[in-house]
Scaffold this motif. Sequence first.
Motif, mmCIF file in Angstrom:
data_model
loop_
_atom_site.group_PDB
_atom_site.id
_atom_site.type_symbol
_atom_site.label_atom_id
_atom_site.label_comp_id
_atom_site.label_asym_id
_atom_site.label_seq_id
_atom_site.Cartn_x
_atom_site.Cartn_y
_atom_site.Cartn_z
ATOM 1 N N THR A 4 32.387 44.798 26.986
ATOM 2 C CA THR A 4 31.953 43.637 28.214
ATOM 3 C C THR A 4 32.218 44.154 28.982
ATOM 4 O OG1 THR A 4 32.674 42.471 26.756
ATOM 5 C CG2 THR A 4 32.097 41.735 28.939
ATOM 6 N N ILE A 5 33.183 45.098 29.393
ATOM 7 C CA ILE A 5 33.168 45.899 30.967
ATOM 8 C C ILE A 5 31.740 46.922 30.564
ATOM 9 C CG2 ILE A 5 34.631 47.313 31.746
ATOM 10 C CD1 ILE A 5 37.297 45.645 30.753
ATOM 11 N N THR A 6 32.173 47.579 30.113
ATOM 12 C CA THR A 6 31.104 49.329 30.090
ATOM 13 C C THR A 6 29.966 48.301 29.436
ATOM 14 O OG1 THR A 6 31.046 49.849 27.859
ATOM 15 C CG2 THR A 6 32.979 50.579 29.459
ATOM 16 N N LYS A 7 29.378 47.738 29.216
ATOM 17 C CA LYS A 7 27.422 47.320 28.371
ATOM 18 C C LYS A 7 27.367 45.881 28.608
ATOM 19 C CE LYS A 7 28.527 50.439 24.904
ATOM 20 N NZ LYS A 7 28.476 50.605 23.464
ATOM 21 N N GLY A 8 28.274 45.247 29.174
ATOM 22 C CA GLY A 8 27.633 44.013 29.405
ATOM 23 C C GLY A 8 28.019 43.128 30.090
ATOM 24 N N VAL A 9 28.162 43.433 31.415
ATOM 25 C CA VAL A 9 27.801 42.846 32.603
ATOM 26 C C VAL A 9 27.657 44.040 33.677
ATOM 27 C CG1 VAL A 9 30.132 41.510 32.685
ATOM 28 C CG2 VAL A 9 30.070 43.566 33.476
ATOM 29 N N ASP A 10 26.285 43.016 34.224
ATOM 30 C CA ASP A 10 25.180 43.894 35.577
ATOM 31 C C ASP A 10 26.907 44.172 36.737
ATOM 32 O OD1 ASP A 10 23.255 45.172 33.937
ATOM 33 O OD2 ASP A 10 22.336 43.223 34.572
ATOM 34 N N GLY A 11 27.168 45.274 37.435
ATOM 35 C CA GLY A 11 28.547 45.352 38.363
ATOM 36 C C GLY A 11 29.792 45.414 37.651
ATOM 37 N N GLY A 12 30.730 45.370 38.554
ATOM 38 C CA GLY A 12 31.814 46.313 37.970
ATOM 39 C C GLY A 12 32.230 44.665 38.386
ATOM 40 N N ASP B 48 33.872 45.052 45.586
ATOM 41 C CA ASP B 48 32.784 46.351 44.744
ATOM 42 C C ASP B 48 32.690 45.346 43.753
ATOM 43 O OD1 ASP B 48 31.793 47.623 47.553
ATOM 44 O OD2 ASP B 48 33.219 49.695 46.295
ATOM 45 N N ALA B 49 33.389 44.750 42.956
ATOM 46 C CA ALA B 49 33.026 43.841 41.826
ATOM 47 C C ALA B 49 32.464 42.599 41.551
ATOM 48 C CB ALA B 49 33.933 43.804 41.403
ATOM 49 N N LYS B 50 31.359 42.154 40.738
ATOM 50 C CA LYS B 50 30.998 41.035 40.535
ATOM 51 C C LYS B 50 31.063 40.077 39.955
ATOM 52 C CE LYS B 50 26.880 42.677 42.733
ATOM 53 N NZ LYS B 50 25.684 43.852 41.878
ATOM 54 N N GLY C 64 40.919 50.125 35.693
ATOM 55 C CA GLY C 64 40.949 49.977 37.300
ATOM 56 C C GLY C 64 40.468 49.099 37.593
ATOM 57 N N ILE C 65 40.655 47.999 37.027
ATOM 58 C CA ILE C 65 40.784 46.549 36.869
ATOM 59 C C ILE C 65 42.328 45.699 37.028
ATOM 60 C CG2 ILE C 65 40.080 44.816 35.283
ATOM 61 C CD1 ILE C 65 38.187 46.348 33.986
ATOM 62 N N LEU C 66 41.951 44.848 37.930
ATOM 63 C CA LEU C 66 42.938 44.020 37.500
ATOM 64 C C LEU C 66 43.750 42.813 36.742
ATOM 65 C CD1 LEU C 66 42.900 43.103 41.438
ATOM 66 C CD2 LEU C 66 44.479 44.582 40.691
ATOM 67 N N LEU C 67 44.954 42.406 35.755
ATOM 68 C CA LEU C 67 45.268 41.729 35.326
ATOM 69 C C LEU C 67 46.025 40.466 35.503
ATOM 70 C CD1 LEU C 67 45.005 41.130 31.976
ATOM 71 C CD2 LEU C 67 47.442 42.216 31.451
ATOM 72 N N ILE C 68 45.084 39.644 35.645
ATOM 73 C CA ILE C 68 45.609 38.147 36.310
ATOM 74 C C ILE C 68 46.650 37.322 34.562
ATOM 75 C CG2 ILE C 68 45.186 35.439 37.255
ATOM 76 C CD1 ILE C 68 43.097 37.201 38.652
ATOM 77 N N TRP C 69 47.911 36.990 34.731
ATOM 78 C CA TRP C 69 48.119 35.841 33.639
ATOM 79 C C TRP C 69 48.153 34.670 34.872
ATOM 80 C CZ3 TRP C 69 52.168 37.624 29.616
ATOM 81 C CH2 TRP C 69 51.528 38.708 29.084
ATOM 82 N N ASP C 70 47.345 33.415 33.408
ATOM 83 C CA ASP C 70 47.317 32.372 34.730
ATOM 84 C C ASP C 70 48.983 31.301 33.563
ATOM 85 O OD1 ASP C 70 47.800 29.397 34.513
ATOM 86 O OD2 ASP C 70 45.419 29.610 33.923
ATOM 87 N N GLU C 71 50.342 32.019 34.061
ATOM 88 C CA GLU C 71 51.148 31.195 33.752
ATOM 89 C C GLU C 71 51.850 29.682 34.234
ATOM 90 O OE1 GLU C 71 54.587 33.107 32.130
ATOM 91 O OE2 GLU C 71 53.868 35.092 32.339
ATOM 92 N N ILE C 72 50.624 28.875 34.412
ATOM 93 C CA ILE C 72 51.041 27.561 35.236
ATOM 94 C C ILE C 72 51.078 26.926 34.248
ATOM 95 C CG2 ILE C 72 49.601 25.193 35.493
ATOM 96 C CD1 ILE C 72 47.574 27.593 37.220
ATOM 97 N N GLN C 73 50.793 26.734 32.255
ATOM 98 C CA GLN C 73 51.751 26.197 31.264
ATOM 99 C C GLN C 73 52.846 27.058 31.162
ATOM 100 O OE1 GLN C 73 49.155 24.538 28.482
ATOM 101 N NE2 GLN C 73 47.586 23.845 29.711
ATOM 102 N N LEU D 32 41.939 36.743 45.664
ATOM 103 C CA LEU D 32 42.528 37.474 46.100
ATOM 104 C C LEU D 32 42.058 39.196 45.020
ATOM 105 C CD1 LEU D 32 45.259 38.854 47.331
ATOM 106 C CD2 LEU D 32 46.443 38.467 45.689
ATOM 107 N N ALA D 33 41.783 38.828 43.751
ATOM 108 C CA ALA D 33 41.015 40.069 42.855
ATOM 109 C C ALA D 33 39.961 40.324 43.518
ATOM 110 C CB ALA D 33 40.758 39.518 41.560
ATOM 111 N N PHE D 34 38.976 39.468 44.143
ATOM 112 C CA PHE D 34 37.604 40.078 44.113
ATOM 113 C C PHE D 34 38.126 40.808 45.991
ATOM 114 C CE2 PHE D 34 35.691 37.605 41.693
ATOM 115 C CZ PHE D 34 35.084 38.292 41.512
ATOM 116 N N LYS D 35 38.928 40.465 46.459
ATOM 117 C CA LYS D 35 39.226 40.806 47.498
ATOM 118 C C LYS D 35 39.828 43.057 47.873
ATOM 119 C CE LYS D 35 41.901 41.031 52.486
ATOM 120 N NZ LYS D 35 40.600 41.363 53.233
#
Length: 438
Positions: A198-206, A130-132, A240-249, A123-126
């Motif tokens: 990491t967001i601004t300098k550590g990855v190629d692509g959004g 344009d993000a990778k 403009g990034i989504l925040l996913i919380w993994d609350e399974i536990q 869903l995040a990539f949906k």
Amino acid sequence: MTIMVDRDIAEIGKTSFIHDPREGDRSKITLAKAEGSYVWDESGKKYLDFTSQAWSNNLGAGDPRVIEAAIAQTRALTHARPTFNTPALLELTALLRSITPGDLNRIGYCLHGSSAVEMAMKLAFKNKPDAKHILVLQDAYHGRSITTMAASWPHPKNPFSAISPTFHRVPHPDAYRPRLGLTVDQDVDLCLQLMEDTITKGVDGGVAAIMVEPIMGNGGHIVHPKRYHQGLRDICDRHGILLIWDEIQSGFGRTGEMFAADWYGIQPDIMTFGKGVGGGFPLAGIFASDKLEHFEGGEDQLTFGHFPVAMAAAVACVKAIIGDNLCANARKLGDYATERLQEMSARRKLIGDIRGPALFVSCELVKDRETKEPSPRAAGEVFRRGLEKGVIFGESRYLGLGNLIKIKPPLDCSMEDMATALDVFDAILGELEAEGIS
């Protein structure tokens, strides 16, 4: 009650399964019955289960309300293709929408936590086509599918790397072991800056999303300061990034609130759920913000994703958690356990750190309090001797890598049972110290 298992049949368990028995060979008892906070093996031996069977029985095992709901649903309809609605699906969805934080009103269902995490990432990539990348934390644990293993802390000799996606693991703060002699606040500031770098300098692509466990599960029960999670929320908003919380536990009362998002007061964009929702039946999924675009037909469908029996059980389970005020009971039991462990730590040098909140209780065992060197051996002995004494304690990680003991019974555990388990834990630590085991 004694349920005997034929010896020849029992031998099957030693040779016939595709999973390596080394991971759980100390605990390969054959469970025959469960009720409340207890399980029984095939010989009739009774155990206090302080793992809630992988933190899934937030409501004690075999609750009659859950069982009756599942039986009634089984008689009516056991399976429906996910393109159809069922009364159980609609009732559960309405119930969950009434308790989810903020605008997390869109719900997707599946049967296992790993699938829920993958649904969240899809869903995040949906919504960020344009993000990778999705950024995760070092020591994170998100499941054991091909994708979620790659998103989790490194697995020794992972044989699936050739077909695994790549995730960027970013450092996170640890109040017990802050870096370089920093204060906890300074460590939080450093880790937030590393995330932004990491967001601004550590990855190629959004970057599509940052995915975190609000309280780390298998990675050490690390309770992050609220300021850290607020900082991640701010970073996501600014970039403009989504925040996913993994609350399974952490979901459905384990933190003393219905969700850790309520406990922290932080609003994620997507939140996974599972384990404790189904009352012992398989069910998981995601909550997503109203502002997000939903899946198109066929982009995310599972044949048994809308399992009516599990959904009916979940309705009964969630209603019981609310109606029996089990969030408050979790806080009460957690406070008691924490106080007892703090008292023990004055006498038991193996105790390095005590963590909460509520019934997310754990205790890190160390060889030396000054160096904080972990003691996996002591944790393994606590687990083994606990079984002998009739208490099943949880451990962190797998393959003997962890040094954490988890004390996570069902939310409706009695105070008497909690006291009994802590007495056993105290006695085992005393044995280990007398034997010079560290």
